[in-house]
Design an enzyme around this catalytic site. Structure first.
Site, PDB file in Angstrom:
ATOM      1  N   ARG A 110    -118.730 -13.662 -25.863  1.00  0.00           N
ATOM      2  CA  ARG A 110    -117.456 -12.977 -26.088  1.00  0.00           C
ATOM      3  C   ARG A 110    -116.491 -13.841 -26.887  1.00  0.00           C
ATOM      4  O   ARG A 110    -115.492 -13.346 -27.393  1.00  0.00           O
ATOM      5  CB  ARG A 110    -116.822 -12.620 -24.736  1.00  0.00           C
ATOM      6  CG  ARG A 110    -117.678 -11.690 -23.905  1.00  0.00           C
ATOM      7  CD  ARG A 110    -117.229 -11.695 -22.474  1.00  0.00           C
ATOM      8  NE  ARG A 110    -115.956 -11.023 -22.287  1.00  0.00           N
ATOM      9  CZ  ARG A 110    -115.808  -9.723 -22.077  1.00  0.00           C
ATOM     10  NH1 ARG A 110    -116.864  -8.950 -22.061  1.00  0.00           N
ATOM     11  NH2 ARG A 110    -114.627  -9.189 -21.892  1.00  0.00           N
ATOM     12  N   ASN A 131    -107.346 -13.293 -17.544  1.00  0.00           N
ATOM     13  CA  ASN A 131    -107.619 -12.759 -18.883  1.00  0.00           C
ATOM     14  C   ASN A 131    -106.438 -11.909 -19.284  1.00  0.00           C
ATOM     15  O   ASN A 131    -106.028 -11.039 -18.516  1.00  0.00           O
ATOM     16  CB  ASN A 131    -108.836 -11.817 -18.861  1.00  0.00           C
ATOM     17  CG  ASN A 131    -110.145 -12.545 -18.896  1.00  0.00           C
ATOM     18  OD1 ASN A 131    -111.182 -11.927 -18.801  1.00  0.00           O
ATOM     19  ND2 ASN A 131    -110.104 -13.848 -19.020  1.00  0.00           N
ATOM     20  N   GLY A 132    -105.923 -12.124 -20.477  1.00  0.00           N
ATOM     21  CA  GLY A 132    -104.857 -11.252 -20.958  1.00  0.00           C
ATOM     22  C   GLY A 132    -103.610 -12.015 -21.345  1.00  0.00           C
ATOM     23  O   GLY A 132    -103.623 -13.242 -21.500  1.00  0.00           O
ATOM     24  N   GLU A 150    -117.497  -4.200 -45.133  1.00  0.00           N
ATOM     25  CA  GLU A 150    -118.126  -4.860 -43.993  1.00  0.00           C
ATOM     26  C   GLU A 150    -118.887  -6.102 -44.467  1.00  0.00           C
ATOM     27  O   GLU A 150    -118.928  -7.113 -43.776  1.00  0.00           O
ATOM     28  CB  GLU A 150    -119.030  -3.863 -43.254  1.00  0.00           C
ATOM     29  CG  GLU A 150    -119.852  -4.411 -42.114  1.00  0.00           C
ATOM     30  CD  GLU A 150    -119.074  -5.196 -41.065  1.00  0.00           C
ATOM     31  OE1 GLU A 150    -117.846  -5.126 -41.018  1.00  0.00           O
ATOM     32  OE2 GLU A 150    -119.718  -5.934 -40.285  1.00  0.00           O
ATOM     33  N   LYS A 182    -118.346  -9.876 -43.015  1.00  0.00           N
ATOM     34  CA  LYS A 182    -119.416 -10.788 -42.571  1.00  0.00           C
ATOM     35  C   LYS A 182    -119.334 -12.125 -43.306  1.00  0.00           C
ATOM     36  O   LYS A 182    -119.517 -13.175 -42.713  1.00  0.00           O
ATOM     37  CB  LYS A 182    -120.809 -10.180 -42.803  1.00  0.00           C
ATOM     38  CG  LYS A 182    -121.214  -9.063 -41.862  1.00  0.00           C
ATOM     39  CD  LYS A 182    -121.525  -9.483 -40.453  1.00  0.00           C
ATOM     40  CE  LYS A 182    -120.384  -9.410 -39.518  1.00  0.00           C
ATOM     41  NZ  LYS A 182    -119.792  -8.182 -39.129  1.00  0.00           N
TER      42      LYS A 182
END
Ligand code: GLU
Length: 589
Positions: free
Chosen positions: A28, A97-98, A467, A471
């Protein structure tokens, strides 16, 4: 982005269980991490910046612990700012988290009451709030509940008490509870992180909190404190294997999974596609929404809906949809592709329009996500976990799905499925072609050393080159700029000169001639062009041949661009699977 983990049970050593959980949350994205465990009635905390790894011996053996991967928003990346944070008397430790949006106001009120702060984080405000509440509250759980109610913003917390109790509350970032195979209990930001050990899961909704004490689980409402019925779901990810296999990086492995994810999209039943197609045809307005790569996917979906479905679909960027929030309501359809199903800025729009009774469709890769729960039409990508922070296979599955939805609206679902089947086969052949891969690699090692790169595209390839740009920027940190081919002469033509490199993807479609015109203009100014197309053109200095898959050719064209970005990152010796500064699942705004 950022992860929370908790473990309580006799079966495993909590240090190892939490560490493994944090490692499975690594994808993540994070910058520092920490673990807290309870042993002999006291809490020990170990925190570090950098990669999750075990500093053996620094924590005692234990059966109850929590952990955190931090993606710093308030305060620098330091050991002190890393979570978990101790309470002043070390009776509990907390990870978060946050973003606490009203942290400054809460902090000054706490400071007036004499509370001292050690870190620069907004998280510590929550710790001190709980301490203040503890003066009057009967239980820690009640103090946590009342303090949590004072927080503004999207926040999820986990608290470990020295008594061995774990309390977690959600109003934003995801939180799931997993029941282990030998009655241990897991708490985590996603199912994936504890999947191998868990038989069933309980997904917490916003506004819910859970307390785990000696194997007893209490789920309650944060607003009222009243108990809530616990509804468990089967853990569908139990047997999912996470391994790079023979590949050097997850990114490469995931690019090679493109044929698999396309076939997963085909497997979804016709009835499910047709139900969404009917809703789209009946809708007053149709919107697609996403952030980052999913934003490019959302735009490609809207393109397909306009082209094949003849629907006036409008694409929105999650964080830029502000003025639309009051415009979308009952009668409208909002379509959201999302890897995690938890992207904060998209979720915020979805929650709002859900309350206004608009119809929501989502295409998500993580079971039990908030977006799925808000959706009237729920689709799962079933693409397997995507570990590299840069999205590749999920983008492919999102646009393949978008294409199929548009074909269903057109009344040609069967034809769409046939075309995708062919696309999967052609993609497979292309990826197995060593000469093709060597060619991409060769171009990548040359382009990686450029300071700027330009990408040109039009029609079905416009979002694809965008896109591709994403990348390249993500993986190689080379400045890339995507230009709509037709717009070139209106501004970016000033940049074209000898030594400049332009990449283009061209299909055999109605806009081919106009893209080649733009390329002509680029070359007239001395820039050199690298073309990805079914056949070469006199204006290409370098050429990469791809099969002509007709309607699905844009979906195929992203593969060489992803590979190019991959090999550029490899050439530059970057951390391919975890590029600097970016997180995968952006659960804060
Ligand atoms: N806002 C908190 C911090 O900066 C939490 C960040 C996170 O979600 O990891 O420490």
């Amino acid at each position: 982005m950022c992860g929370i983990f908790g473990y309580a049970g006799a079966a495993r050593d909590a240090r190892e269980a939490v560490l493994e959980g944090l490692q499975r949350l690594e994808y993540r994205g994070y910058d520092s991490w920490g673990i807290a465990v309870v042993s002999n009635g006291s809490i020990s905390v170990d925190k570090h910046i950098g990669l999750v790894g075990y500093d053996a011996g620094s924590l005692p053996r234990s059966h109850i612990g929590i952990g955190h991967t931090r993606w710093a928003t308030h305060g620098k990346v330091t050991d002190v700012n890393a979570h978990p944070h101790y309470s002043s008397d070390r009776s509990f430790a907390l990870a978060h988290n946050g973003i606490v949006e009203n942290a400054p106001a809460l902090k000054s009120s706490l400071q007036k009451d004499g509370f001292k702060f050690i870190s620069e984080t907004d998280t510590e405000v929550i710790v001190r709030l709980i301490e203040r509440r503890m003066r009057k509250a009967k239980t820690l759980s009640e103090a946590v509940r009342l303090s949590f109610k004072d927080l503004e913003g999207r926040n999820t917390i986990i608290v470990l008490a020295k008594s061995g109790e774990i309390i977690a509350a959600r109003n934003g970032s995801p939180l799931v509870l997993g029941l282990g195979t030998s009655s241990e209990i897991y708490l985590s930001s996603d199912v994936f992180s504890c999947a191998p050990h868990v038989k069933s899961i309980l997904v917490l909704d916003n506004g819910e909190m859970v307390a785990v004490r000696e194997r007893a689980i209490t789920l309650s409402s944060i607003a009222t404190g009243k108990k809530i019925k616990q509804v468990y779901e089967k853990n569908l990810l139990k047997d999912v294997v996470v391994s790079k296999g023979a590949y050097d990086h997850y990114m490469l492995k995931e690019i090679y999974e493109a044929p698999f994810v396309i076939r997963q999209v085909i497997k979804e039943s016709d009835a499910t596609y047709l139900a969404l197609a009917r809703a789209i045809k009946r809708a007053r307005r149709v919107y697609t929404i996403g952030s980052g790569t999913a934003g490019a996917a959302a735009a490609q979906m809207a393109f397909y809906l306009r082209l094949y479905g003849h629907i006036d679909a409008k694409e929105l960027i999650g964080a830029e949809a502000f003025e639309y929030k009051s415009l979308i309501s009952k009668g409208d359809v909002l379509i959201a592709p999302s890897q995690s199903g938890e992207t904060a800025d998209v979720l915020e729009v979805l929650e709002l329009v859900h309350a206004r009774r608009a119809t929501i469709a989502s295409f998500v890769n993580m079971p039990g996500s908030m977006m799925t729960r808000l959706s009237d039409h729920k689709f799962m990508a079933n693409a397997g976990p995507e570990i590299c922070v840069m999205s590749t296979k999920i983008f492919v599955s999102q646009i393949a799905w978008g294409y199929l939805v548009a074909k269903a609206v057109e009344g040609k679902l069967a034809e769409g499925k046939r075309n995708l089947k062919k696309l999967a086969t052609e993609t497979e052949k292309l990826l197995a072609d060593d000469k093709f891969i060597a060619k991409v690699r060769g171009h990548a090692s040359r382009l990686a050393h450029k300071e700027h790169l330009y990408l040109l595209g039009k029609g079905q390839n416009l979002q694809i080159i965008r896109e591709g740009m994403v990348k390249i920027i993500e993986g190689s940190y080379v400045h890339a700029h995507a230009i709509p081919a037709g717009d070139l002469k209106h501004y970016a033509i000033t940049l074209m000169a000898p030594g400049v490199s332009v990449i283009t993807a061209v299909s055999n479609d109605e806009v081919r001639a106009s893209v080649l015109n733009a390329i002509h203009e680029v070359r007239a100014r001395g820039a050199s062009v690298f073309g990805i197309a079914p056949q070469t053109d006199e204006n290409f200095d370098e050429f990469l041949a791809v099969p002509d898959t007709k309607e699905t050719s844009a979906i195929l064209n992203i593969i060489p661009l992803q590979l190019l970005a991959y090999y550029m990152a490899v050439e530059l010796d970057h951390n391919v699977d975890k590029p600097r500064n970016i997180a995968k699942s952006v659960t804060v705004k």
